[in-house]
Scaffold this active site. Structure first.
Site, PDB file in Angstrom:
ATOM      1  N   ASP A 113      -8.476  -5.598  -6.070  1.00 22.98           N
ATOM      2  CA  ASP A 113      -8.049  -4.431  -5.308  1.00 22.98           C
ATOM      3  C   ASP A 113      -8.587  -3.187  -6.003  1.00 22.98           C
ATOM      4  O   ASP A 113      -8.087  -2.780  -7.053  1.00 22.98           O
ATOM      5  CB  ASP A 113      -6.524  -4.383  -5.231  1.00 22.98           C
ATOM      6  N   SER A 161       0.844  -1.184   0.000  1.00 21.53           N
ATOM      7  CA  SER A 161       0.000   0.000   0.000  1.00 21.53           C
ATOM      8  C   SER A 161       0.892   1.252   0.000  1.00 21.53           C
ATOM      9  O   SER A 161       1.648   1.446  -0.941  1.00 21.53           O
ATOM     10  CB  SER A 161      -0.952  -0.029   1.189  1.00 21.53           C
ATOM     11  N   HIS A 179      -7.012  -5.737  -1.652  1.00 23.30           N
ATOM     12  CA  HIS A 179      -5.807  -5.008  -1.242  1.00 23.30           C
ATOM     13  C   HIS A 179      -4.940  -5.853  -0.317  1.00 23.30           C
ATOM     14  O   HIS A 179      -3.764  -5.575  -0.127  1.00 23.30           O
ATOM     15  CB  HIS A 179      -6.235  -3.709  -0.551  1.00 23.30           C
TER      16      HIS A 179
END
Length: 698
Positions: free
Chosen positions: A641, A559, A673
């Site tokens: 995602d 991320s 994600h």
């Protein structure tokens, strides 16, 4: 640099788990161990305080199939036993009836998640309360046991929980295409395409003396969609902490956000009150355009507490405890002067205190808050000799006792019961497996980072390791997050260290647990102060521990940490032998139009859209420095995602390939994600370890 090294040398080693010398033949923790350790959560206590029940997820070591069940143990300790045992049905989210005679829970026994009860005295089989047309996502019993609020996905025009038209609002036919009309708001969210007209909705049902539900239910959002249309609990991560009964069982407080064209840019969650007398719900926090969450009514009926953020559009603002006097209507910000952000809160049974949790310099402890004065007192709930770690799932009990879970970087969650200085561990389901493994040795360090601020981090090594160790720098996501002293089922420092790496984690500017100004510092500065902190932190760690081989290092992150890998490729290209980039932003311009929660991306770039201020996005945009890329990189992404869409990873891999940089691309078609499925998690670790070994010579 001298001040950095002196500060690092002064930092003390702190243990997350008992320390002992590992025998030469003691195995290190493997990926298989990580996957098969039992996952303990959601402990509850019987009203008389005699029993504790928790939910536990077990993983078959051969097939990696997971099953969740309920376990009960005497509050005084002893052997735990599984109850409500429905093989393969996955029982979870348990609650005792107020008289303690029944256990309510959710199970998939019927083929969908439904509500069941178990008569604890009779020893009979679990009974289905009602078969709803939709999956039950959660429930909460009223304090007097005469009502229950149940929630799940339901069309807004459905009068009860579940109708035939649920989920069909975007399918006009005759083909399979979804149609999203102007102003539809979210088109997709987290890992699901939205279904216009269907929301997470909650209904209150009357509980008959025989335990059945005797009516069609009263919707918390009322019958007029113009008053409120939106998810409760909120999506994608809201749960029971967003719904609270009044002390007299006559009304419900809940969190919701209006679902309209502005929803993707709004953090304006509100606390609503549903009287259950036929009148419409009303918004108690309309004046605050930031987030309001975690409603909790005091047991004596006098107060309503909740948490609130002041700044609209900022999802990582400080959560301050608010207090409403339900008699006078007076309000005040109870923890306004305490520079910590509250994660959870719960009243003690005597209504004299609030017990909250909050990040605090690598720990996530519990605190007692005095509702009269706002005084905050940190509680010591860890076993003797250990760090506080990560305290969660906390429930205050009669007589001052606290029921909670504690985990740390070296060990997953276990259930504890504390009263005064007496502390008892109630769950021991992972003790034997952890005892046969070489422990993790962890130490904390602090150093002077960007802007002259104190920055914290940790070093993790396998116990008994000899000689120089390759270094793996892990960068956390968020960016408003922390690589603190807590267990992770995904990015697990102990698992990385077990492969004979010295793992270094740094909490750079933007991290949580160090005051709101430190958290705020990352916004509009994604590649500035945080990179400086990582550079100085890595140097401090290498200077602190001579076993770390600073000449043989890789870095990895997901991320925001994945973004940082892309940024390091262009801005620190000669430091690492390899990089592992998971779901990171590659092109800020594309991200601005591809992500779903627009409030986050826009806040992080000054509160404007890309077309309003492209310079703010381009300043820290990794794609602008691809010409400098040369460090071998493993790119990982997932097709579900929607936060940082897989096209970002695909573009990064394309850039690497066109540049001739040694690189690999791992794509999961069925993950979001996060990589959550056991076999996918195993593949993730195997691929990462193989890539690290190729470049670090392990």
């Amino acid at each position: 640099m001298k001040s950095i090294l002196l500060a690092a040398a002064a930092a003390s080693a702190i243990l997350s788990a008992p320390a002992f010398a590992a025998a030469p033949d003691t195995p290190a923790m493997s990926v298989e161990d990580l996957l098969t350790l039992k996952r303990v959560a959601a402990p509850i206590a019987s009203p008389d305080g005699r029993w504790v029940v928790w939910q536990q997820t077990d993983t078959d070591p051969a097939t990696y199939k997971r099953e969740t069940g309920l376990w009960r143990v005497a509050a005084g300790g002893g052997a735990a036993a599984r109850i409500a045992d429905l093989p393969g049905a996955n029982e979870h989210d348990a609650a005792f009836s107020p008289d303690g005679k029944k256990l309510w829970f959710i199970s998939g026994r019927s083929g969908s998640d439904q509500l069941y009860t178990l008569d604890l005295a009779a020893g009979a089989a679990p009974v289905l309360v009602r078969s709803f047309p939709t999956d039950v996502a959660g429930f909460k019993l009223s304090p007097d046991g005469t009502k229950v609020v149940v929630w799940g996905d339901t069309a807004r025009d459905c009068p009860t929980l579940g109708c035939d038209n649920d989920g069909k609002g975007a399918l006009p036919g005759p083909g399979t295409g979804r149609l999203y009309k102007d102003g539809s708001g979210f088109v997709r969210h987290w890992d699901q395409w939205e279904t216009p007209g269907t929301y997470s909705r909650a209904f209150v049902f009357t509980v008959s003396p025989d335990g059945s539900l005797s009516d069609g239910g009263t919707p918390l959002d009322g019958t007029d969609a113009a008053v409120l249309t939106g998810d409760t609990p909120t999506k994608p991560f809201g749960g029971g902490e967003e719904i609270a009964w009044s002390a007299d069982s006559r009304s419900v407080y809940f969190t919701a956000r209006q679902a309209d064209r502005n929803e993707p840019t709004s953090t304006n969650l509100d606390i609503w009150h549903a009287p259950l007398d036929g009148s419409a719900p009303h918004n108690l926090t309309e004046a605050n355009k930031g987030t309001d969450a975690h409603p909790a009514a005091s047991p004596d009926g006098r107060w309503l507490a909740w948490t609130a953020m002041a700044r609209p559009g900022f999802e990582a603002d400080r959560l301050v405890v608010q207090l409403l006097d339900l008699k006078s209507g007076a309000r005040r910000a109870l923890t306004r002067d305490w520079d910590r952000s509250v994660d959870s809160l719960a009243w003690t049974p005597d209504s004299k205190s609030l017990i909250v949790t909050a990040g605090d310099v690598l720990d996530n402890p519990a605190f007692r808050v005095d509702p009269a004065t706002g005084k905050v007192t940190r509680l010591a709930l860890a076993p003797k000799g250990l760090t506080e770690g990560h305290i969660s799932n906390i429930t205050p009990l009669a007589g001052g006792a606290l029921l909670y879970t504690r985990d740390a970087v070296a060990s997953p969650a276990a259930v504890y019961l504390a009263k005064g200085k007496a502390l008892r561990q109630l769950s021991h389901v992972n003790d034997a497996q952890l005892a046969r493994l070489a422990p993790l040795v962890s130490q904390r360090l602090s150093f002077t980072g960007a802007h002259g601020d104190t920055v914290w981090g940790m070093i993790h090594k396998p116990a008994g390791a000899t000689g120089k160790l390759p270094v793996l720098l892990l960068v956390h996501g968020g960016p408003q997050g922390s690589f603190n002293d807590g267990w992770s089922w995904r990015w697990n420092p102990r698992t990385f260290a077990a492969d004979r790496y010295a793992v270094v984690t740094i909490d750079p500017h933007g991290s949580t647990g160090y005051g709101q100004a430190f958290t705020d510092a990352v916004s509009n500065d994604w590649g500035g102060a945080p990179l400086e902190d990582l550079q100085k932190g890595l140097a401090a760690a290498i200077q602190r521990d001579a076993q770390l081989d600073g000449t043989n290092a890789c870095a990895a992150g997901g991320s925001y940490g994945g973004y940082m890998m892309n940024w390091i490729e262009g801005m620190w290209p000669d430091r690492f032998k390899c990089l592992v980039q998971h779901d990171g932003v590659f092109d800020a311009r594309a991200m601005a139009y591809e992500t779903e929660e627009l409030w986050f991306d826009e806040w992080e770039h000054g509160g404007k859209t890309y077309y309003e201020d492209p310079a703010a996005f381009e300043k820290w945009n990794p794609v602008n420095y691809v010409a400098r890329w040369k460090t071998p990189m493993l790119v990982i992404t997932s097709e579900k995602d929607f936060r940082i869409p897989y096209t970002q990873g695909l573009a990064a891999y394309t850039a690497l390939q066109r540049k001739g940089v040694p690189s690999q691309l791992l794509v999961f078609p069925d993950e979001n994600h996060w990589v959550l499925k056991p076999n996918n998690s195993k593949q993730w670790y195997q691929t990462v370890f193989a890539f690290l070994a190729e470049h670090l010579g392990q």
